[in-house]
Design a protein around this motif. Sequence first.
Motif, PDB file in Angstrom:
ATOM      1  N   UNK A  96     -42.755 -20.579 -19.020  1.00 23.59           N
ATOM      2  CA  UNK A  96     -42.582 -19.155 -18.676  1.00 23.59           C
ATOM      3  C   UNK A  96     -42.071 -19.022 -17.250  1.00 23.59           C
ATOM      4  N   UNK A  97     -42.673 -19.789 -16.343  1.00 23.34           N
ATOM      5  CA  UNK A  97     -42.242 -19.749 -14.942  1.00 23.34           C
ATOM      6  C   UNK A  97     -40.790 -20.183 -14.803  1.00 23.34           C
ATOM      7  N   UNK A  98     -40.430 -21.282 -15.465  1.00 23.73           N
ATOM      8  CA  UNK A  98     -39.055 -21.791 -15.385  1.00 23.73           C
ATOM      9  C   UNK A  98     -38.064 -20.779 -15.942  1.00 23.73           C
ATOM     10  N   UNK A  99     -38.431 -20.149 -17.065  1.00 20.11           N
ATOM     11  CA  UNK A  99     -37.539 -19.143 -17.645  1.00 20.11           C
ATOM     12  C   UNK A  99     -37.315 -17.992 -16.680  1.00 20.11           C
ATOM     13  N   UNK A 100     -38.366 -17.616 -15.950  1.00 17.85           N
ATOM     14  CA  UNK A 100     -38.224 -16.548 -14.962  1.00 17.85           C
ATOM     15  C   UNK A 100     -37.328 -16.947 -13.811  1.00 17.85           C
ATOM     16  N   UNK A 101     -37.541 -18.158 -13.289  1.00 18.48           N
ATOM     17  CA  UNK A 101     -36.710 -18.648 -12.185  1.00 18.48           C
ATOM     18  C   UNK A 101     -35.237 -18.754 -12.604  1.00 18.48           C
ATOM     19  N   UNK A 102     -35.002 -19.238 -13.820  1.00 16.46           N
ATOM     20  CA  UNK A 102     -33.639 -19.505 -14.274  1.00 16.46           C
ATOM     21  C   UNK A 102     -32.932 -18.267 -14.815  1.00 16.46           C
ATOM     22  N   UNK A 103     -33.660 -17.166 -14.948  1.00 16.14           N
ATOM     23  CA  UNK A 103     -33.067 -15.954 -15.496  1.00 16.14           C
ATOM     24  C   UNK A 103     -32.907 -15.990 -17.000  1.00 16.14           C
ATOM     25  N   UNK A 104     -33.677 -16.854 -17.667  1.00 14.83           N
ATOM     26  CA  UNK A 104     -33.580 -16.980 -19.120  1.00 14.83           C
ATOM     27  C   UNK A 104     -34.648 -16.186 -19.865  1.00 14.83           C
ATOM     28  N   UNK A 105     -35.544 -15.553 -19.143  1.00 13.68           N
ATOM     29  CA  UNK A 105     -36.648 -14.884 -19.825  1.00 13.68           C
ATOM     30  C   UNK A 105     -36.148 -13.636 -20.558  1.00 13.68           C
ATOM     31  N   UNK A 107     -37.689 -10.966 -24.122  1.00 18.95           N
ATOM     32  CA  UNK A 107     -38.883 -10.737 -24.939  1.00 18.95           C
ATOM     33  C   UNK A 107     -39.121 -11.765 -26.039  1.00 18.95           C
ATOM     34  N   UNK A 108     -38.111 -12.159 -26.841  1.00 21.39           N
ATOM     35  CA  UNK A 108     -38.395 -13.154 -27.893  1.00 21.39           C
ATOM     36  C   UNK A 108     -38.911 -14.476 -27.348  1.00 21.39           C
ATOM     37  N   UNK A 109     -38.298 -14.983 -26.279  1.00 19.17           N
ATOM     38  CA  UNK A 109     -38.740 -16.255 -25.698  1.00 19.17           C
ATOM     39  C   UNK A 109     -40.164 -16.126 -25.165  1.00 19.17           C
ATOM     40  N   UNK A 110     -40.449 -15.038 -24.475  1.00 21.67           N
ATOM     41  CA  UNK A 110     -41.793 -14.848 -23.925  1.00 21.67           C
ATOM     42  C   UNK A 110     -42.837 -14.730 -25.039  1.00 21.67           C
ATOM     43  N   UNK A 111     -42.496 -14.026 -26.114  1.00 23.32           N
ATOM     44  CA  UNK A 111     -43.444 -13.912 -27.232  1.00 23.32           C
ATOM     45  C   UNK A 111     -43.746 -15.282 -27.829  1.00 23.32           C
ATOM     46  N   UNK A 112     -42.725 -16.095 -28.009  1.00 27.28           N
ATOM     47  CA  UNK A 112     -42.940 -17.440 -28.563  1.00 27.28           C
ATOM     48  C   UNK A 112     -43.854 -18.252 -27.658  1.00 27.28           C
ATOM     49  N   UNK A 113     -43.611 -18.206 -26.347  1.00 30.12           N
ATOM     50  CA  UNK A 113     -44.389 -19.012 -25.408  1.00 30.12           C
ATOM     51  C   UNK A 113     -45.839 -18.532 -25.312  1.00 30.12           C
ATOM     52  N   UNK A 114     -46.056 -17.213 -25.274  1.00 30.96           N
ATOM     53  CA  UNK A 114     -47.443 -16.738 -25.151  1.00 30.96           C
ATOM     54  C   UNK A 114     -48.216 -16.954 -26.454  1.00 30.96           C
ATOM     55  N   UNK A 115     -47.535 -16.893 -27.597  1.00 28.59           N
ATOM     56  CA  UNK A 115     -48.216 -17.174 -28.867  1.00 28.59           C
ATOM     57  C   UNK A 115     -48.608 -18.644 -28.934  1.00 28.59           C
ATOM     58  N   UNK A 116     -47.711 -19.542 -28.519  1.00 31.58           N
ATOM     59  CA  UNK A 116     -48.043 -20.965 -28.479  1.00 31.58           C
ATOM     60  C   UNK A 116     -49.210 -21.220 -27.531  1.00 31.58           C
ATOM     61  N   UNK A 117     -49.203 -20.535 -26.400  1.00 30.13           N
ATOM     62  CA  UNK A 117     -50.326 -20.643 -25.453  1.00 30.13           C
ATOM     63  C   UNK A 117     -51.623 -20.213 -26.121  1.00 30.13           C
ATOM     64  N   UNK A 118     -51.566 -19.116 -26.868  1.00 31.43           N
ATOM     65  CA  UNK A 118     -52.769 -18.567 -27.494  1.00 31.43           C
ATOM     66  C   UNK A 118     -53.340 -19.494 -28.558  1.00 31.43           C
TER      67      UNK A 118
END
Length: 404
Positions: A96-105, A107-118
């Motif tokens: 998530x942090x890398x996606x934010x730094x790289x400008x790749x974040x 909603x779909x990517x963030x949803x996938x990552x937070x669901x995997x985290x959960x």
Amino acid sequence: MERQNSYRGLLKIPGLFRLILAASLSRLAGCMFALTLVLFVLAQFSSPALAGWLTFGAIVPGLIVSPAAGVLLDRVGPTIAIRINMIASAVFIAAISFAGWAGWSNPPILFILVILFSLTDPLGAAGTRTLLPRLVPHHALGRANALDTAVYAIVNVIGPAMAGVVAAWLGPEAAMSMIAAVYAGAAICLSNVQRLPGLASTQTCFLRQTIEGIQMVARQPTLRGLAPTYSLYQITWGALNVVVPVFVADHYATASSSATGLLWAAMGIAGGAGAIFAGHMRVIGRERYVMAAGMVVTALAAWPVAAEFGFGGLAIGLMLASVMSGPIDVALLTLRQRCTDPQQLGRVMSISMSLNRAGSAVGSAIAGMVITESLTATFVLAGIASVGAAIATVSIPPDTAPAG
């Protein structure tokens, strides 16, 4: 092993200090993530609605898969399960942090990552409390649970404060990177904890063991009684989470955020003190009575103390309820551990803790509807929930938990 009569002596038990340290770091990172995720989404998308849905995505999938997560915990052993959670959490939050730094974040990517985290969260949440009774001798289990609960209460105060400071100073992306590093540090601390094997058979079908875990909670009288009991008690706290900020804002509009923050910080410290005190009580064998007495006091603290005597009454009521939460939580953990077959403890802990979190969510939802009509009625609701929990607690059959 000789009897441990102090917290200092307790920490001499091999592996226990490392486990508590690892769990503390993991919980600190989790508390930081809850706030940082909201700040991250607001900074990236300026969308409170998206922040809410992503927070939902970071919690609910883990609750849904908790029975299956409990089976994995019982099969691979609590040490490995906790480490899986810590490493996975570090990886997904770093992404998530890398996606934010790289400008790749997006909603779909963030949803996938937070669901995997959960999805791995139940392994860490239930894993520590599954591992404790296997590391600690029976006579010291109550005190070990008290130490674990006290640390949890204090971390709940420190975590959001740290997240806010780091996000404001360095930005939410840097805060995410820090959280990932804390999870990684927790995994490293756990590396020196004894690797205890799983107790559940790996020859039995995974799905069958998942169903067995659900049946265990539903059929064992003590566990069946504790599920609605503690969930009712959590309705009280879910309601207080909503009504307290509103009450403070109505009375101190110009300094409501500061006053609310100070109240919650003081509550966390009071909860930790209550848990430490509970460690000096003889809880084993008297868990139901300790829980019921604490719930009755909590009900009175919510109404009339917190509701009817201004800000001073609110502060006193919340401190009283927080102090009582320590003995209640310690007694709950000890009773669950005593009445559960060690081969199924991971499943029972994972399922039960998920049900408890649902109680808090229900309390907040109901309070959100009631509060529009009356602040006092919301405090009364919180009190009634704890009274109901106390009645349910003393109704649990007293002879269903073996002395161990």
